[in-house]
Design a protein around this motif. Structure first.
Motif, PDB file in Angstrom:
ATOM      1  N   PRO A   1       2.047   4.569   5.599  1.00  0.00           N
ATOM      2  CA  PRO A   1       2.049   4.874   4.079  1.00  0.00           C
ATOM      3  C   PRO A   1       0.845   5.104   3.837  1.00  0.00           C
ATOM      4  O   PRO A   1      -0.273   4.487   4.063  1.00  0.00           O
ATOM      5  CB  PRO A   1       2.751   4.096   3.513  1.00  0.00           C
ATOM      6  CG  PRO A   1       3.485   3.153   4.701  1.00  0.00           C
ATOM      7  CD  PRO A   1       2.726   3.201   5.973  1.00  0.00           C
ATOM      8  N   LEU A   2       0.558   5.999   2.959  1.00  0.00           N
ATOM      9  CA  LEU A   2      -0.742   6.445   2.284  1.00  0.00           C
ATOM     10  C   LEU A   2      -0.750   6.497   0.885  1.00  0.00           C
ATOM     11  O   LEU A   2       0.313   6.837   0.182  1.00  0.00           O
ATOM     12  CB  LEU A   2      -1.410   7.559   2.822  1.00  0.00           C
ATOM     13  CG  LEU A   2      -1.706   7.789   4.183  1.00  0.00           C
ATOM     14  CD1 LEU A   2      -1.934   9.260   4.851  1.00  0.00           C
ATOM     15  CD2 LEU A   2      -2.671   6.818   4.768  1.00  0.00           C
ATOM     16  N   THR A   3      -1.950   6.213   0.150  1.00  0.00           N
ATOM     17  CA  THR A   3      -1.855   6.470  -1.526  1.00  0.00           C
ATOM     18  C   THR A   3      -2.298   7.923  -1.561  1.00  0.00           C
ATOM     19  O   THR A   3      -2.748   8.683  -0.719  1.00  0.00           O
ATOM     20  CB  THR A   3      -2.973   5.898  -2.039  1.00  0.00           C
ATOM     21  OG1 THR A   3      -4.313   5.967  -1.384  1.00  0.00           O
ATOM     22  CG2 THR A   3      -2.781   4.149  -1.586  1.00  0.00           C
ATOM     23  N   ARG A   4      -2.263   8.471  -2.682  1.00  0.00           N
ATOM     24  CA  ARG A   4      -2.368   9.886  -3.072  1.00  0.00           C
ATOM     25  C   ARG A   4      -3.733  10.270  -2.750  1.00  0.00           C
ATOM     26  O   ARG A   4      -4.264  11.278  -2.269  1.00  0.00           O
ATOM     27  CB  ARG A   4      -2.116  10.027  -4.682  1.00  0.00           C
ATOM     28  CG  ARG A   4      -2.552  11.608  -4.923  1.00  0.00           C
ATOM     29  CD  ARG A   4      -2.387  11.829  -6.405  1.00  0.00           C
ATOM     30  NE  ARG A   4      -2.916  10.964  -7.416  1.00  0.00           N
ATOM     31  CZ  ARG A   4      -3.825  10.851  -7.440  1.00  0.00           C
ATOM     32  NH1 ARG A   4      -4.786  11.691  -7.143  1.00  0.00           N
ATOM     33  NH2 ARG A   4      -4.663   9.778  -8.365  1.00  0.00           N
TER      34      ARG A   4
ATOM     35  N   ARG B   1       0.226  -0.869  -3.330  1.00  0.00           N
ATOM     36  CA  ARG B   1      -0.928  -1.728  -2.486  1.00  0.00           C
ATOM     37  C   ARG B   1      -1.442  -2.397  -3.319  1.00  0.00           C
ATOM     38  O   ARG B   1      -2.034  -2.181  -4.312  1.00  0.00           O
ATOM     39  CB  ARG B   1      -1.817  -0.696  -1.684  1.00  0.00           C
ATOM     40  CG  ARG B   1      -2.873  -1.313  -1.147  1.00  0.00           C
ATOM     41  CD  ARG B   1      -3.569  -0.170  -0.382  1.00  0.00           C
ATOM     42  NE  ARG B   1      -2.810   0.152   0.866  1.00  0.00           N
ATOM     43  CZ  ARG B   1      -3.278   1.467   1.573  1.00  0.00           C
ATOM     44  NH1 ARG B   1      -4.334   1.927   1.162  1.00  0.00           N
ATOM     45  NH2 ARG B   1      -2.398   1.752   2.518  1.00  0.00           N
ATOM     46  N   GLU B   2      -1.685  -3.936  -3.095  1.00  0.00           N
ATOM     47  CA  GLU B   2      -1.953  -4.952  -3.803  1.00  0.00           C
ATOM     48  C   GLU B   2      -3.859  -4.587  -3.796  1.00  0.00           C
ATOM     49  O   GLU B   2      -4.225  -4.199  -2.847  1.00  0.00           O
ATOM     50  CB  GLU B   2      -1.773  -6.278  -3.118  1.00  0.00           C
ATOM     51  CG  GLU B   2      -0.218  -6.718  -2.983  1.00  0.00           C
ATOM     52  CD  GLU B   2       0.091  -6.809  -4.278  1.00  0.00           C
ATOM     53  OE1 GLU B   2      -0.721  -7.179  -5.338  1.00  0.00           O
ATOM     54  OE2 GLU B   2       1.239  -6.869  -4.450  1.00  0.00           O
ATOM     55  N   GLY B   3      -4.077  -5.175  -5.000  1.00  0.00           N
ATOM     56  CA  GLY B   3      -5.554  -4.832  -5.099  1.00  0.00           C
ATOM     57  C   GLY B   3      -6.113  -3.475  -5.770  1.00  0.00           C
ATOM     58  O   GLY B   3      -7.272  -3.490  -5.958  1.00  0.00           O
TER      59      GLY B   3
ATOM     60  N   GLY C   1      -3.569   0.740 -11.140  1.00  0.00           N
ATOM     61  CA  GLY C   1      -2.967   1.866 -11.791  1.00  0.00           C
ATOM     62  C   GLY C   1      -2.123   2.930 -10.711  1.00  0.00           C
ATOM     63  O   GLY C   1      -1.763   2.327  -9.651  1.00  0.00           O
ATOM     64  N   ARG C   2      -1.985   4.396 -10.844  1.00  0.00           N
ATOM     65  CA  ARG C   2      -1.189   5.091 -10.099  1.00  0.00           C
ATOM     66  C   ARG C   2      -1.738   5.213  -8.743  1.00  0.00           C
ATOM     67  O   ARG C   2      -1.103   5.627  -7.899  1.00  0.00           O
ATOM     68  CB  ARG C   2      -0.874   6.461 -10.642  1.00  0.00           C
ATOM     69  CG  ARG C   2      -0.271   6.344 -11.905  1.00  0.00           C
ATOM     70  CD  ARG C   2      -0.093   7.527 -12.718  1.00  0.00           C
ATOM     71  NE  ARG C   2       0.722   8.619 -11.562  1.00  0.00           N
ATOM     72  CZ  ARG C   2       0.825   9.897 -11.641  1.00  0.00           C
ATOM     73  NH1 ARG C   2       0.361  10.484 -12.891  1.00  0.00           N
ATOM     74  NH2 ARG C   2       1.305  10.628 -10.830  1.00  0.00           N
ATOM     75  N   THR C   3      -2.945   5.194  -8.545  1.00  0.00           N
ATOM     76  CA  THR C   3      -3.672   5.398  -7.294  1.00  0.00           C
ATOM     77  C   THR C   3      -3.093   4.284  -6.196  1.00  0.00           C
ATOM     78  O   THR C   3      -3.347   4.189  -5.026  1.00  0.00           O
ATOM     79  CB  THR C   3      -5.148   4.949  -7.181  1.00  0.00           C
ATOM     80  OG1 THR C   3      -5.449   3.867  -7.829  1.00  0.00           O
ATOM     81  CG2 THR C   3      -5.707   6.065  -8.213  1.00  0.00           C
ATOM     82  N   ALA C   4      -2.492   3.313  -6.790  1.00  0.00           N
ATOM     83  CA  ALA C   4      -2.082   2.036  -5.549  1.00  0.00           C
ATOM     84  C   ALA C   4      -0.615   2.450  -5.408  1.00  0.00           C
ATOM     85  O   ALA C   4      -0.088   1.834  -4.019  1.00  0.00           O
ATOM     86  CB  ALA C   4      -1.916   0.823  -6.514  1.00  0.00           C
ATOM     87  N   GLU C   5      -0.327   3.643  -5.759  1.00  0.00           N
ATOM     88  CA  GLU C   5       1.460   3.745  -5.207  1.00  0.00           C
ATOM     89  C   GLU C   5       1.200   4.438  -3.719  1.00  0.00           C
ATOM     90  O   GLU C   5       0.408   5.269  -3.550  1.00  0.00           O
ATOM     91  CB  GLU C   5       1.979   4.971  -5.947  1.00  0.00           C
ATOM     92  CG  GLU C   5       2.272   4.408  -7.330  1.00  0.00           C
ATOM     93  CD  GLU C   5       2.966   5.420  -8.148  1.00  0.00           C
ATOM     94  OE1 GLU C   5       2.677   6.629  -7.886  1.00  0.00           O
ATOM     95  OE2 GLU C   5       3.861   5.267  -9.269  1.00  0.00           O
ATOM     96  N   LEU C   6       2.096   4.011  -2.767  1.00  0.00           N
ATOM     97  CA  LEU C   6       2.163   4.458  -1.500  1.00  0.00           C
ATOM     98  C   LEU C   6       3.343   5.522  -1.272  1.00  0.00           C
ATOM     99  O   LEU C   6       4.254   5.093  -1.800  1.00  0.00           O
ATOM    100  CB  LEU C   6       2.257   3.115  -0.592  1.00  0.00           C
ATOM    101  CG  LEU C   6       0.985   2.244  -0.505  1.00  0.00           C
ATOM    102  CD1 LEU C   6       1.392   0.849   0.342  1.00  0.00           C
ATOM    103  CD2 LEU C   6      -0.120   2.906   0.501  1.00  0.00           C
TER     104      LEU C   6
END
Length: 408
Positions: A30-33, A66-68, A71-76
């Motif tokens: 899995p990856l973030t945007r 993803r922990e740490g 905002g939205r950038t943490a969505e996988l």
């Protein structure tokens, strides 16, 4: 006019980006945007729009936070595993082995359907029983499968649509074999020679990885080969490329003397029964070819008079193998020769070294001879890989809305 097929149109570029993103998610997710944007070279707005499209198409799903990361950038995001399912089969006279997987390649179930002595019976029903058994264990609907790939000890002639080189597998010799299975099962079906599938496995995961031209020789009770030229399988006009058991070979009778159904060619020289007889003549024990070869390798390491006899026996086996490999090597000029199958795997590095020595005495090309490094059932692995590659190509190209043709 359909403008989507024109180079450089926005729709075509979106389709290219979507496919690239799906491939990256498949390999790295899995990856973030932001991570997806970096790996694909897409801008943040473009990556965001792409992910929305892929989610709407059911190809991508959220995979938590993803922990740490704020905002939205943490969505996988990851490939949706239920976007497609496939089944791979490995058919022998004694059984049908089945393996079910999702589009990510995750194996969901393995199933074995024994078929000993079945000289008749409906082949569609046998395949259905095998597929249903795997699907039941995997918890998926057989009717929802996207593709079935069957590996078998034979080859389908594209001109006649009939299975050849497989007299030992009863029940499969029917008109339009692939079409009959496809219509009977309601699922797209491909049939591929089992040794060809082993070569695909070796190319993707084994010692042949990175080689565009190689020969793979399979030997156990029977003999078979696969040719990969320019990175692609070479099947031949009738699908029979690599059926080297029938190949006239120095030191073996030909079909002229024995008849086409007699014991002749490379098979008569170095098939399992011939090797077992040879090793026994040198005092090596064993009831099966692979067992006898394994015992010969063990005896060759003991450092006694028995070791010398065993090594001489293995060298004679290697000389016979090299006699068949030499004309193929001279014509193909491969980068590498891969040995596999129960009998050759039992011989290990020692037999491979002896084959290489003998082969290099016979040919100007001097390719290295190596033992397969693939574990497990390489036929099932190859069939599953082929099913996944074809399905991903279809799904990734046609399911994404932006890749669909303009109805105008």
């Amino acid at each position: 006019m359909n403008t989507n097929s024109q180079p450089g149109t926005p729709s075509l570029l979106r389709a290219i980006n979507d496919r690239a993103a799906l491939q990256v998610l498949l390999e790295r997710g899995p990856l973030t945007r932001p991570e997806l944007g970096v790996l694909t070279g897409l801008s943040k707005p473009t990556a965001s729009q792409l992910l929305i499209r892929l989610q709407e198409a059911g190809l991508v799903v959220l995979d938590g936070i993803r922990e740490g990361l704020p905002g939205r950038t943490a969505e996988l995001y990851r490939i949706n595993p239920v976007a497609a399912h496939v089944v791979a089969l490995d058919v022998t006279p004694a059984r049908i082995a089945a393996r079910a997987a999702d589009i990510t390649g995750a194996v969901l179930a393995d199933h074995i359907l024994p078929t000993p002595g079945r000289s008749a019976g409906n082949v569609v029903e046998r395949v259905r029983a095998s597929v249903n058994g795997a699907c039941l264990q995997a918890g998926i609907d057989p009717a929802a499968l996207h593709r079935i790939v069957i590996g078998i000890q034979g080859a389908v002639n594209p001109a006649t649509a009939r299975l050849g080189y497989a007299a030992h597998i009863p029940g499969w010799h029917i008109p339009d074999l692939v079409g009959t299975l496809r219509d009977g099962l309601g699922v797209p079906v491909d049939i591929e020679n089992d040794v060809n599938l082993v070569a695909l496995t070796e190319q993707a995961h084994g010692i042949a990885r990175g080689h565009a031209d190689f020969i793979l020789l399979w030997a156990d009770a029977g003999i078979g080969a696969a040719l990969v030229l320019g990175g692609r399988l070479h099947r031949g006009a009738t699908g029979g490329a690599g059926e080297v058991g029938y190949m006239p070979t120095v030191g073996a009778p030909t079909s002229r003397e024995t008849g086409k159904r007699g014991d002749h060619g490379f098979q008569a020289l170095v098939g399992g029964p011939a090797v077992l007889k040879l090793l026994r003549s040198h005092g090596v024990r064993g009831t099966e070819p692979a067992q006898a070869v394994r015992n010969a390798v063990r005896d060759a390491a003991v450092g006694s008079g028995r070791a010398e006899r065993a090594r001489e026996a293995l060298r004679e086996v290697a000389a016979r193998l090299a006699m068949g490999l030499a004309p193929i090597t001279a014509v193909v000029d491969p980068e590498i020769v891969v040995l596999t199958g129960g009998m050759l795997l039992a011989g290990g590095d020692l037999l491979a070294e002896l084959v290489e020595q003998e082969l290099h005495l016979l040919t100007f090309p001097r390719p290295p001879v190596r033992v397969s490094s693939v574990d497990g059932n390489p036929v099932l692995t190859g069939a599953l890989g082929l099913a996944l590659a074809t399905t991903r190509d279809e799904i990734f190209s046609s399911t994404v809305p932006s890749a669909l043709p303009d109805p105008s």
